[in-house]
Scaffold this motif. Sequence first.
Motif, PDB file in Angstrom:
ATOM      1  N   ASN A  72      19.215  81.380 -38.362  1.00 36.00           N
ATOM      2  CA  ASN A  72      18.668  82.507 -39.100  1.00 36.00           C
ATOM      3  C   ASN A  72      18.089  83.567 -38.176  1.00 36.00           C
ATOM      4  O   ASN A  72      17.668  84.619 -38.640  1.00 36.00           O
ATOM      5  N   TRP A 117       2.619  76.595 -42.935  1.00 36.28           N
ATOM      6  CA  TRP A 117       3.138  75.353 -43.524  1.00 36.28           C
ATOM      7  C   TRP A 117       2.035  74.445 -44.060  1.00 36.28           C
ATOM      8  O   TRP A 117       2.281  73.294 -44.417  1.00 36.28           O
TER       9      TRP A 117
ATOM     10  N   ALA B 730       6.189  87.486 -46.828  1.00 40.84           N
ATOM     11  CA  ALA B 730       7.343  87.665 -45.945  1.00 40.84           C
ATOM     12  C   ALA B 730       8.535  86.800 -46.364  1.00 40.84           C
ATOM     13  O   ALA B 730       9.127  86.090 -45.562  1.00 40.84           O
ATOM     14  N   GLN B 732      11.378  87.726 -46.991  1.00 44.43           N
ATOM     15  CA  GLN B 732      12.633  88.171 -46.383  1.00 44.43           C
ATOM     16  C   GLN B 732      13.001  87.362 -45.151  1.00 44.43           C
ATOM     17  O   GLN B 732      14.116  87.446 -44.661  1.00 44.43           O
ATOM     18  N   ALA B 733      12.064  86.590 -44.614  1.00 45.52           N
ATOM     19  CA  ALA B 733      12.394  85.775 -43.439  1.00 45.52           C
ATOM     20  C   ALA B 733      13.529  84.809 -43.761  1.00 45.52           C
ATOM     21  O   ALA B 733      14.370  84.536 -42.921  1.00 45.52           O
ATOM     22  N   CYS B 734      13.564  84.290 -44.967  1.00 46.82           N
ATOM     23  CA  CYS B 734      14.582  83.290 -45.310  1.00 46.82           C
ATOM     24  C   CYS B 734      15.530  83.717 -46.431  1.00 46.82           C
ATOM     25  O   CYS B 734      16.623  83.186 -46.547  1.00 46.82           O
ATOM     26  N   GLY B 741      17.479  90.560 -45.051  1.00 48.80           N
ATOM     27  CA  GLY B 741      16.763  89.287 -45.098  1.00 48.80           C
ATOM     28  C   GLY B 741      17.557  88.134 -44.517  1.00 48.80           C
ATOM     29  O   GLY B 741      18.716  88.278 -44.132  1.00 48.80           O
ATOM     30  N   GLY B 742      16.915  86.997 -44.443  1.00 52.26           N
ATOM     31  CA  GLY B 742      17.506  85.805 -43.834  1.00 52.26           C
ATOM     32  C   GLY B 742      18.508  85.126 -44.748  1.00 52.26           C
ATOM     33  O   GLY B 742      18.718  85.526 -45.887  1.00 52.26           O
ATOM     34  N   ALA B 743      19.113  84.080 -44.242  1.00 51.34           N
ATOM     35  CA  ALA B 743      20.184  83.436 -45.000  1.00 51.34           C
ATOM     36  C   ALA B 743      19.939  81.943 -45.136  1.00 51.34           C
ATOM     37  O   ALA B 743      20.868  81.156 -45.151  1.00 51.34           O
ATOM     38  N   ILE B 744      18.676  81.529 -45.209  1.00 48.06           N
ATOM     39  CA  ILE B 744      18.385  80.106 -45.309  1.00 48.06           C
ATOM     40  C   ILE B 744      18.147  79.696 -46.758  1.00 48.06           C
ATOM     41  O   ILE B 744      18.750  78.761 -47.275  1.00 48.06           O
ATOM     42  N   GLU B 776      11.069  74.693 -48.678  1.00 47.92           N
ATOM     43  CA  GLU B 776      10.347  75.923 -48.346  1.00 47.92           C
ATOM     44  C   GLU B 776       8.844  75.701 -48.216  1.00 47.92           C
ATOM     45  O   GLU B 776       8.299  74.751 -48.761  1.00 47.92           O
ATOM     46  N   PRO B 777       8.171  76.618 -47.495  1.00 49.52           N
ATOM     47  CA  PRO B 777       6.710  76.494 -47.384  1.00 49.52           C
ATOM     48  C   PRO B 777       6.056  76.690 -48.751  1.00 49.52           C
ATOM     49  O   PRO B 777       6.620  77.350 -49.623  1.00 49.52           O
ATOM     50  N   GLN B 778       4.888  76.107 -48.923  1.00 49.20           N
ATOM     51  CA  GLN B 778       4.187  76.202 -50.207  1.00 49.20           C
ATOM     52  C   GLN B 778       3.003  77.143 -50.054  1.00 49.20           C
ATOM     53  O   GLN B 778       2.070  76.861 -49.318  1.00 49.20           O
ATOM     54  N   TYR B 779       3.068  78.293 -50.753  1.00 51.10           N
ATOM     55  CA  TYR B 779       1.968  79.250 -50.614  1.00 51.10           C
ATOM     56  C   TYR B 779       0.938  79.096 -51.717  1.00 51.10           C
ATOM     57  O   TYR B 779      -0.118  79.687 -51.662  1.00 51.10           O
ATOM     58  N   ASN B 780       1.262  78.326 -52.747  1.00 49.75           N
ATOM     59  CA  ASN B 780       0.358  78.172 -53.886  1.00 49.75           C
ATOM     60  C   ASN B 780      -0.173  79.524 -54.355  1.00 49.75           C
ATOM     61  O   ASN B 780      -1.369  79.774 -54.371  1.00 49.75           O
TER      62      ASN B 780
END
Lengths: 141, 806
Positions: A72, A117, B730, B732-734, B741-744, B776-780
């Motif tokens: 990425n 994270w 952010a 758009q990172a993934c 944006g990203g492609a994950i 994916e990260p959890q931002y709550n």
Amino acid sequence: MSRRWRIIFLAAALALPAAWWLRPAGSRAVPGGEAKAQPAIRTSRLVQAGARLYAEVCVYCHGAAGDGFGLNSPNLAQPPRDHTDAAYMSSLSDDNLLAVIKFGGAARGKSPLMPGWGGRFSDRELAALAAHVRTLSGRPR
Amino acid sequence: MIRLWSAVSGVALLALFILVVYQEVTPEWKTYQRSFNGMEEERLRSDFARAEERLRRPEARAELAALERERSRLRARLESPEVQRRRQESLAALRELEDRFEKAQDRLEKLRADYQGLERDYILAAEGPALVALRKKLEAARVAVAQITAKRDEARRQADEQAARVAAFTAEINAVEQKLGQVTAERRKLAADLAKIRGRPLEIKQVLLDGGTQADRCTTCHAGETRDLFNSGPATRRRHPVFYLEDHPLERFGCALCHGGQPRATTMRAAHGRVAHWSAPLIPNPYLGGACGKCHRDEELRFEPALADGRKLFSEAGCNACHDVEGLRPVEKVGPDLSRVGDKVYRHWLARWLKNPRDYLPRTRMPNFVLGEQEIASLGAFLASLRAPAPGPEVRLPSDERAIAAGKKIFSDARCISCHSVEGRGGTLAPELSRIAGKVQPGWLLEFLQQPKRHAANSKMPRYRFREQDARALAAYMLNRFQDAEWPQRATAGQPEAGGDPAQGRALVHNYGCYGCHDIPGFEKAAKVGAELNSYADKGVERLDFGTLKGIPKDWFAWTRTKLKSPRVFRETLKMPDYGFSEEEVTALAVFLRSLSDEGVPAGYRAPQKPASTYVPEGAFGRLVEDLNCLVCHSIRGRGGTLAPDLTYEGSRVRREWLAGFLKNPQTLRLYMQERMPKFYLSEDEIETIVVYMKQVLVNGSIPERAFAPSELTPTLASEGRRLYHEKFACQACHQLGLEGGAIGPELTNIGQRLTEGWLVAWLKGSAKLVPNVKEPQYNMSDEEARAVAAFLIAGAGERRLRAAR
């Protein structure tokens, strides 16, 4: 009883307990009991666990080798950090490294594209990740 | 002469006797404990010296001296007759005031009692003059109580004031003494600690487990394990990593439950279990994870990846096809069904395969049985005899260019390489196809493409809805394109292979237990051929057969590793095949095998095993799931594979129109993935069945289809969402939105057409609550944030319109 027999008897009386006391350390153990031929897996368990987590989420941007050339990485406005850069990584304190992983780049004035994270991983897992990241720049932990 | 001998031997015997007694009264553990105490004392002593040193510095000495001077000055002043007299007077006054307060308090309590008596009489009295009199009395009593209360409070106040005056005499001197105490506190504490160490007895320390039936005495020598003193040095003084002790306190778990050894013993050799007939010696570091598996029998422990790997490999490699292990989830046969293998493959291919499967296909799970020429011929003859009762008509596949081109298109449309690989590229779920023409017979291939389960009930291949001519074109394309250079199909097709005795082949199947991994007619009820492995880790070294092998350590770990690496090295007659495991795989398996132990696990310590999911999709949908093998890749309610998204709440997740469209023509959502949803060529009715079931059954009741009233999707909210999307989170990172944006993660352009509004909001608030192990990260996000970002994403393409309208 002849004198010769008496000497032999006395010598035996001396030698038996002496032999018991001076017995070789290994005689009570299973032959070859000390396992020496173990494979040389010396990496700490923390680092091993961290490596798994790294492969799970970090490699997409930082790359499998940690050099910043992940799948990425071309899509990102700011290039991902090269974790193999020993000069840079050694300038980073453990607290700082952990904070960036936990709260994201923006929390420490770095790229906001690095997410935090802390919501996804426990503190132990974050510590494991940090420990693994440290090994990428060749600094043994 | 004899007298001399007697004297010498007498003295020698006495010396020996004294030595032996001395050795018995100074056991090993005392040495360790004494050495630890010595080191701790040394450390404290140096701290103490440093504290002294600090106190000896000029500025500290000056401070101390000033304080001491101040103290003696104040003390002298306090002890002067004038001050003493005043202090005595003050004290007398205080006593008097306290006395006054006490008296008032007594009086008050008496009056209160009187008052309560009067009150009771008043309540019980009848109307009349007596009542009037009582009321007056009561009134007077109340006034008296109020007066005396005021008097008592006044006395208290005065006494407190006087007490402060008394304290003022010694206030200054107390403050100085406190300061003096602070300056020397560290030294005093260290001195006390030192005294404590000197008085500490040398003793056996133990933790009692399992109601006191298991004594764990390891900390007798490993004195530093729980004390935060030394982080390095020998194991007897080093501290244990805190990490594991947090969840496993020493008082409850002891040491040997995880580390092995003989915890009751108090000499190193015996305690470490390196003595004859002790089956659980200390577990060396790489295998320690096995101990975790003794209690955590089906959890995947993040911090013991080797255990999880070993457990998975044990099932995947098909180990329990031959070896019984209690408590392990039963798995389906890992190899293909061989009921009609004679119709499926050419006999020459069988011979080549049996010689060494990995030579033909390096990543196959089938191990090498190291068969002789005669064995291969006989097995081949037996397997070739496994055919359908009545042979079908010979199949003629089209060979014209047009049909082959059509087949090629179908091969790519159906996304066969999601599961199959061609020359090593593609999925890993299903066999490699690049040399298939040298392996399978045309008739079988055509039938398999149309009815995968007719040949093999446990086949993972979905049943594609190919039309007859499409299936023929596809088979023609494959057999034409995927030729085997070593075995040209034309040269060998139909040629019967000479030699081999089917009866002997049958006996070999029985001997090697082929039926453990393959369905083979006639062996449905045959027993597993390998030894059962329950409590395998508790097997003493005497029970492991080292056979003729020399030169490896006589211990469990070396034997297990050797067995896994070269299974037949101990004796020629052994049957276990060669799996070609790598070093890491051998370690992982050994770690798992080490967990198969009941040694020292007290009742109630085992983590409960999660019951297996009992979900079975119902009705017409269930038949489709079975037919299409959906659960090979997807999971629903805890059943199924992990390759593709979990579908437990698919009905709440996606919109009806999108779902129908996707099933008709699947487009990938994750560009980086090799595996993609194949196109099954489903009929309209089948799509409707799936959509209806998902929208009605696979739902999460707390997630509504709509989350916004039309008036709520305002440009303000959307632009707030845009800010959060780009700046705070952010995303758009993934994720890709538009061209940026990203492609994950999945692409988010037009996401409002795919996902329901309710799902989008719930997902942003915490996706891990909806899907286990989401990446994916959890931002709550808060409710407001989630709604803003969702509004921005739903507006998506529409946002431009919103801006244009302004």
